[in-house]
Write an enzyme that holds these catalytic residues in place. Structure first.
Site, mmCIF file in Angstrom:
data_model
loop_
_atom_site.group_PDB
_atom_site.id
_atom_site.type_symbol
_atom_site.label_atom_id
_atom_site.label_comp_id
_atom_site.label_asym_id
_atom_site.label_seq_id
_atom_site.Cartn_x
_atom_site.Cartn_y
_atom_site.Cartn_z
ATOM 1 N N ASN A 72 -38.887 -41.066 4.444
ATOM 2 C CA ASN A 72 -36.999 -40.745 4.118
ATOM 3 C C ASN A 72 -36.449 -41.870 3.873
ATOM 4 O OD1 ASN A 72 -34.675 -40.989 5.468
ATOM 5 N ND2 ASN A 72 -34.940 -39.853 7.310
ATOM 6 N N PRO A 73 -35.171 -42.342 2.500
ATOM 7 C CA PRO A 73 -35.310 -43.440 1.817
ATOM 8 C C PRO A 73 -33.774 -44.102 2.946
ATOM 9 C CG PRO A 73 -33.856 -41.160 0.988
ATOM 10 C CD PRO A 73 -35.515 -41.065 2.022
ATOM 11 N N ASP A 129 -40.608 -42.589 15.610
ATOM 12 C CA ASP A 129 -40.167 -40.952 15.951
ATOM 13 C C ASP A 129 -39.036 -41.367 16.634
ATOM 14 O OD1 ASP A 129 -41.642 -38.177 15.381
ATOM 15 O OD2 ASP A 129 -41.971 -38.651 17.992
ATOM 16 N N PHE A 138 -26.544 -36.520 10.231
ATOM 17 C CA PHE A 138 -27.315 -35.272 9.781
ATOM 18 C C PHE A 138 -27.665 -35.047 11.403
ATOM 19 C CE2 PHE A 138 -31.737 -37.322 11.694
ATOM 20 C CZ PHE A 138 -30.450 -38.304 11.750
ATOM 21 N N ASP A 171 -26.455 -34.423 15.228
ATOM 22 C CA ASP A 171 -24.422 -35.616 15.759
ATOM 23 C C ASP A 171 -23.334 -34.240 15.639
ATOM 24 O OD1 ASP A 171 -26.253 -37.718 15.254
ATOM 25 O OD2 ASP A 171 -25.284 -37.568 12.918
ATOM 26 N N LYS A 181 -21.710 -45.705 13.918
ATOM 27 C CA LYS A 181 -23.152 -44.816 14.927
ATOM 28 C C LYS A 181 -24.121 -46.079 14.809
ATOM 29 C CE LYS A 181 -27.142 -41.683 14.225
ATOM 30 N NZ LYS A 181 -27.322 -40.254 13.282
ATOM 31 N N HIS A 235 -29.879 -44.921 19.197
ATOM 32 C CA HIS A 235 -31.716 -44.974 19.509
ATOM 33 C C HIS A 235 -31.634 -45.826 18.595
ATOM 34 C CE1 HIS A 235 -29.922 -41.683 17.372
ATOM 35 N NE2 HIS A 235 -31.439 -41.364 17.102
ATOM 36 N N ARG A 236 -32.015 -45.407 17.129
ATOM 37 C CA ARG A 236 -32.948 -45.962 16.129
ATOM 38 C C ARG A 236 -32.677 -47.849 15.718
ATOM 39 N NH1 ARG A 236 -31.694 -42.380 13.083
ATOM 40 N NH2 ARG A 236 -33.365 -40.958 13.910
HETATM 41 P P1 IMP Z 1 -38.177 -37.381 13.590
HETATM 42 O O1 IMP Z 1 -38.125 -38.517 13.710
HETATM 43 O O2 IMP Z 1 -38.461 -37.915 11.589
HETATM 44 O O3 IMP Z 1 -39.659 -36.755 13.866
HETATM 45 O O4 IMP Z 1 -37.143 -36.297 13.376
HETATM 46 C C1 IMP Z 1 -36.633 -36.410 14.740
HETATM 47 C C2 IMP Z 1 -35.686 -34.919 14.357
HETATM 48 O O5 IMP Z 1 -34.596 -35.724 15.517
HETATM 49 C C3 IMP Z 1 -34.786 -35.156 13.337
HETATM 50 O O6 IMP Z 1 -34.750 -33.823 12.551
HETATM 51 C C4 IMP Z 1 -33.148 -34.976 14.470
HETATM 52 O O7 IMP Z 1 -33.225 -33.239 14.426
HETATM 53 C C5 IMP Z 1 -33.494 -35.302 14.992
HETATM 54 N N1 IMP Z 1 -32.729 -36.785 15.491
HETATM 55 C C6 IMP Z 1 -33.093 -38.331 14.958
HETATM 56 N N2 IMP Z 1 -32.090 -39.274 15.327
HETATM 57 C C7 IMP Z 1 -31.556 -37.772 15.046
HETATM 58 C C8 IMP Z 1 -29.729 -38.446 14.612
HETATM 59 O O8 IMP Z 1 -29.752 -40.379 14.981
HETATM 60 N N3 IMP Z 1 -28.908 -38.281 15.119
HETATM 61 C C9 IMP Z 1 -28.358 -36.446 14.764
HETATM 62 N N4 IMP Z 1 -30.761 -35.575 14.955
HETATM 63 C C10 IMP Z 1 -31.426 -37.046 15.133
#
Ligand code: IMP
Length: 199
Positions: free
Chosen positions: A9-10, A69, A150, A153, A173, A178-179
């Site tokens: 993921n870029p 994750d 995405f 959201d 955001k 969380h991120r």
């Molecule tokens: P992963 O961390 O790449 O395994 O994906 C986690 C999944 O959680 C994503 O495909 C989204 O469906 C959801 N997700 C994680 N973070 C976000 C966000 O910031 N916004 C919306 N959905 C999120």
């Protein structure tokens, strides 16, 4: 120091690079070091999955590796979809379909409480591990709103802002997400780890 990002993921590369380059860590993609590691996310927690991904890439490359994750935890669904957020409803659903399914599954539920969770993990070749967790509390809206972002959201509502994540700019955001929170903590952890090994 070079660290390999266990993701294609870029957006994640940009976010991680911004934080880590300030500490002299160059973040590269798996493709930059000639590997393509497919890790099954079999962990029961975000911590386990982030660690599984980082460890597999560290072992494949012999270099420090970083992974994250994340997912959505809804109180009325006993914390689900949680680590299954990306796979909720099966492989045929896209982001819109997963949002729709979530709203369906919450029909008639009074409690709309939810949180996003993100765990960032760095695995070093000598076995050292740094991991940090960030959360963002909110509620599940009654209908999707907004076009940005995405995943979930459009249905993740921040009561204090009276907006969903999809109605915020990327900058707004990141400040509360969380991120963003996991990366802020990670930066502090990494700082003290690097200070420790440079002593
Ligand atoms: P992963 O961390 O790449 O395994 O994906 C986690 C999944 O959680 C994503 O495909 C989204 O469906 C959801 N997700 C994680 N973070 C976000 C966000 O910031 N916004 C919306 N959905 C999120």
């Amino acid at each position: 120091m070079k660290a390999v990002l266990a993701s294609k993921n870029p957006n994640k590369l940009r976010e991680m690079s911004e934080i880590l380059s300030a500490r002299g860590v160059e973040v590269v993609l798996e493709s930059d070091v000639g590997v393509d590691v497919d890790v099954e996310e079999t962990g029961a927690t975000f911590e386990e999955n982030a660690r599984l991904k980082a460890k597999a890439v560290m072992q494949a490359t012999g270099l420090p590796a970083i992974a994250d994750d994340s997912g959505l935890c809804v109180d009325a669904l006993n914390g689900g979809p949680g680590v299954y957020s990306a796979r909720y409803g099966g492989p045929d659903l896209d982001d819109r379909g997963r949002c729709r399914l979530l709203l369906q599954n919450l029909q008639g539920q009074i409690s709309r409480k939810a949180k996003f969770v993100s765990v960032v993990c760095l695995c070093m070749p000598d076995g050292d591990v740094i991991s940090s967790r960030g959360e963002c509390p909110g509620t599940i809206a009654f209908a999707p709103q907004g076009e940005n972002g995405f995943g979930y959201d459009p249905v993740f509502f921040i009561p204090a802002l009276r907006k969903t994540f999809a109605q915020l700019t990327a900058e707004e955001k990141n400040k509360i997400s969380h991120r963003g929170n996991a990366l802020k903590k990670f930066q502090i952890e990494l700082e003290s780890y690097l200070n420790g090994i440079n002593k």
